[in-house]
Design an enzyme around this catalytic site. Sequence first.
Site, PDB file in Angstrom:
ATOM      1  N   GLU A   5       0.834  -1.200   0.000  1.00 33.78           N
ATOM      2  CA  GLU A   5       0.000   0.000   0.000  1.00 33.78           C
ATOM      3  C   GLU A   5       0.874   1.257   0.000  1.00 33.78           C
ATOM      4  OE1 GLU A   5      -2.343  -0.594   3.474  1.00 33.78           O
ATOM      5  OE2 GLU A   5      -3.241  -2.454   2.729  1.00 33.78           O
ATOM      6  N   GLN A  16       2.810  -1.862   5.928  1.00 28.90           N
ATOM      7  CA  GLN A  16       2.625  -0.451   6.273  1.00 28.90           C
ATOM      8  C   GLN A  16       2.698  -0.188   7.768  1.00 28.90           C
ATOM      9  OE1 GLN A  16      -0.938   2.284   5.377  1.00 28.90           O
ATOM     10  NE2 GLN A  16       0.410   2.554   3.588  1.00 28.90           N
ATOM     11  N   PHE A  17       1.865  -0.837   8.581  1.00 25.21           N
ATOM     12  CA  PHE A  17       1.948  -0.744  10.039  1.00 25.21           C
ATOM     13  C   PHE A  17       1.717  -2.114  10.644  1.00 25.21           C
ATOM     14  CE2 PHE A  17       1.007   3.697   9.076  1.00 25.21           C
ATOM     15  CZ  PHE A  17       1.853   4.372   9.946  1.00 25.21           C
ATOM     16  N   ASP A  18       2.256  -2.337  11.849  1.00 21.09           N
ATOM     17  CA  ASP A  18       2.175  -3.636  12.505  1.00 21.09           C
ATOM     18  C   ASP A  18       0.752  -4.169  12.628  1.00 21.09           C
ATOM     19  OD1 ASP A  18       1.655  -1.565  14.399  1.00 21.09           O
ATOM     20  OD2 ASP A  18       3.707  -1.732  15.122  1.00 21.09           O
ATOM     21  N   HIS A  33      -1.551   1.810  15.009  1.00 20.93           N
ATOM     22  CA  HIS A  33      -0.337   2.257  14.329  1.00 20.93           C
ATOM     23  C   HIS A  33       0.931   1.949  15.117  1.00 20.93           C
ATOM     24  CE1 HIS A  33      -3.384   4.404  12.067  1.00 20.93           C
ATOM     25  NE2 HIS A  33      -2.486   4.691  11.158  1.00 20.93           N
ATOM     26  N   LEU A  86      -6.003  -1.603  -0.720  1.00 18.64           N
ATOM     27  CA  LEU A  86      -5.881  -1.702   0.735  1.00 18.64           C
ATOM     28  C   LEU A  86      -6.471  -3.030   1.178  1.00 18.64           C
ATOM     29  CD1 LEU A  86      -6.919   1.925   1.778  1.00 18.64           C
ATOM     30  CD2 LEU A  86      -4.683   1.058   1.103  1.00 18.64           C
ATOM     31  N   ALA A  87      -5.728  -4.104   0.964  1.00 17.06           N
ATOM     32  CA  ALA A  87      -6.214  -5.452   1.244  1.00 17.06           C
ATOM     33  C   ALA A  87      -5.019  -6.326   1.601  1.00 17.06           C
ATOM     34  CB  ALA A  87      -6.971  -6.016   0.044  1.00 17.06           C
ATOM     35  N   GLU A  88      -4.646  -6.326   2.880  1.00 16.31           N
ATOM     36  CA  GLU A  88      -3.441  -7.031   3.298  1.00 16.31           C
ATOM     37  C   GLU A  88      -3.508  -8.526   3.005  1.00 16.31           C
ATOM     38  OE1 GLU A  88      -3.513  -3.153   5.250  1.00 16.31           O
ATOM     39  OE2 GLU A  88      -5.001  -4.771   5.116  1.00 16.31           O
ATOM     40  N   TYR A 127      -2.690  -7.693  10.572  1.00 19.96           N
ATOM     41  CA  TYR A 127      -3.549  -8.747  11.113  1.00 19.96           C
ATOM     42  C   TYR A 127      -4.557  -9.317  10.113  1.00 19.96           C
ATOM     43  CZ  TYR A 127      -1.520  -7.263  15.564  1.00 19.96           C
ATOM     44  OH  TYR A 127      -0.641  -6.940  16.568  1.00 19.96           O
ATOM     45  N   PRO A 128      -5.109  -8.535   9.195  1.00 20.93           N
ATOM     46  CA  PRO A 128      -5.990  -9.153   8.194  1.00 20.93           C
ATOM     47  C   PRO A 128      -5.288 -10.182   7.319  1.00 20.93           C
ATOM     48  CG  PRO A 128      -6.382  -6.789   8.298  1.00 20.93           C
ATOM     49  CD  PRO A 128      -5.169  -7.063   9.122  1.00 20.93           C
TER      50      PRO A 128
END
Length: 362
Positions: free
Chosen positions: A55, A108-110, A155, A84-86, A114-115
């Site tokens: 992303e 991008q962020f920790d 974040h 935007l779809a981990e 999770y997804p």
Amino acid sequence: MTTMANRPSAGTAHASTAAVEPELTGVQTITFAKALTLAMSDAMASDATVLVFGEDVGTLGGVFRVTDGLTRRFGEERCFDTPLAESGIVGMATGMAMNGMKPVVEMQFDAFAYPAFEQITSHVAKMGNRTRGQVRLPLVIRIPYAGGIGGVEHHCDSSEAYYVHTPGLTVLTPSTVSDAYIMLRDAIASPDPVVFMEPKKLYFSKATVDLDALRARYDGDSVLPSSIGKAAVAREGTDATLIAYGPSVAAALAAAETAAEEGRSLQVIDVRSLVPFDDETVSAAVRSTGRAIVIAEAPGFASMAAEIVARIQERCFHSLAAPVLRVSGFDIPYPAPRLEKYYLPGVDRILDAVDQLQWEQS
């Protein structure tokens, strides 16, 4: 997107026709983030099967500008933005890795990762075992993690325990500018999946490094042993051993510096590789001092810090002069920005733990 039918061969680079910045060489003072950028850029230049996506990593260059310039240099087929779809990002990377590519993806962020956790634990980590080693995944999942930047909810998080608990994953976290380059290059070269955890608060830290020497590690016959599975002695000491990784190494070093002013010699070990873990270096360090404290930002319960303590107790019990202690984050959700200074392990908390190591009274 480049397909398997028309992708360039390894060892060649498909560069963009747009103007690119001149390559940095020699001795340079660079940031931790720039070291990561150079590691990806050099890997992409030497092997056209390496590609970067996630992303905002393309045009923007990433939230922390870690991928800045990669699209300009290599084109949108080699470094590109995704939806935007981990889960989709990691799923696509898994398919690419199964078919000969070497994806490096950014979460991008920790907490944004999770997804994608189901993809990571059910497919990425298990593919080699599921196929009896016939299908291996040369895949790197970059995760900016931990605190120290005043980030809002979702974040800042210390999520390493989830990944180290998952067999099939290599988990690395550098703490220095030179290690940022070396360890990411080693992660990309690995034939198996690597979760590469980047301490966010270190992105804009600086150090002077010899870029030519770093690159020489990966030139032809001069390739040096991988950093994977290797801890490092960050500071020598004789009274007690502080064991830390990633964002906590700087706090351990600062505590050791303060302790030295007070007449106490503290050794500092930078774990670097959470999985595989370097029992040999850590155990030798603890045996040399007889006392140990493990430092980590993550909550202490069922944590990486707890695992390190257990491994020390099992291997060094008869060398210990005191129980192994932990200085960690508290067992609460990551706090709001104004409160994180109370949550993160700092010099005072570390030195308080040192004072509790059952020193003989003179």
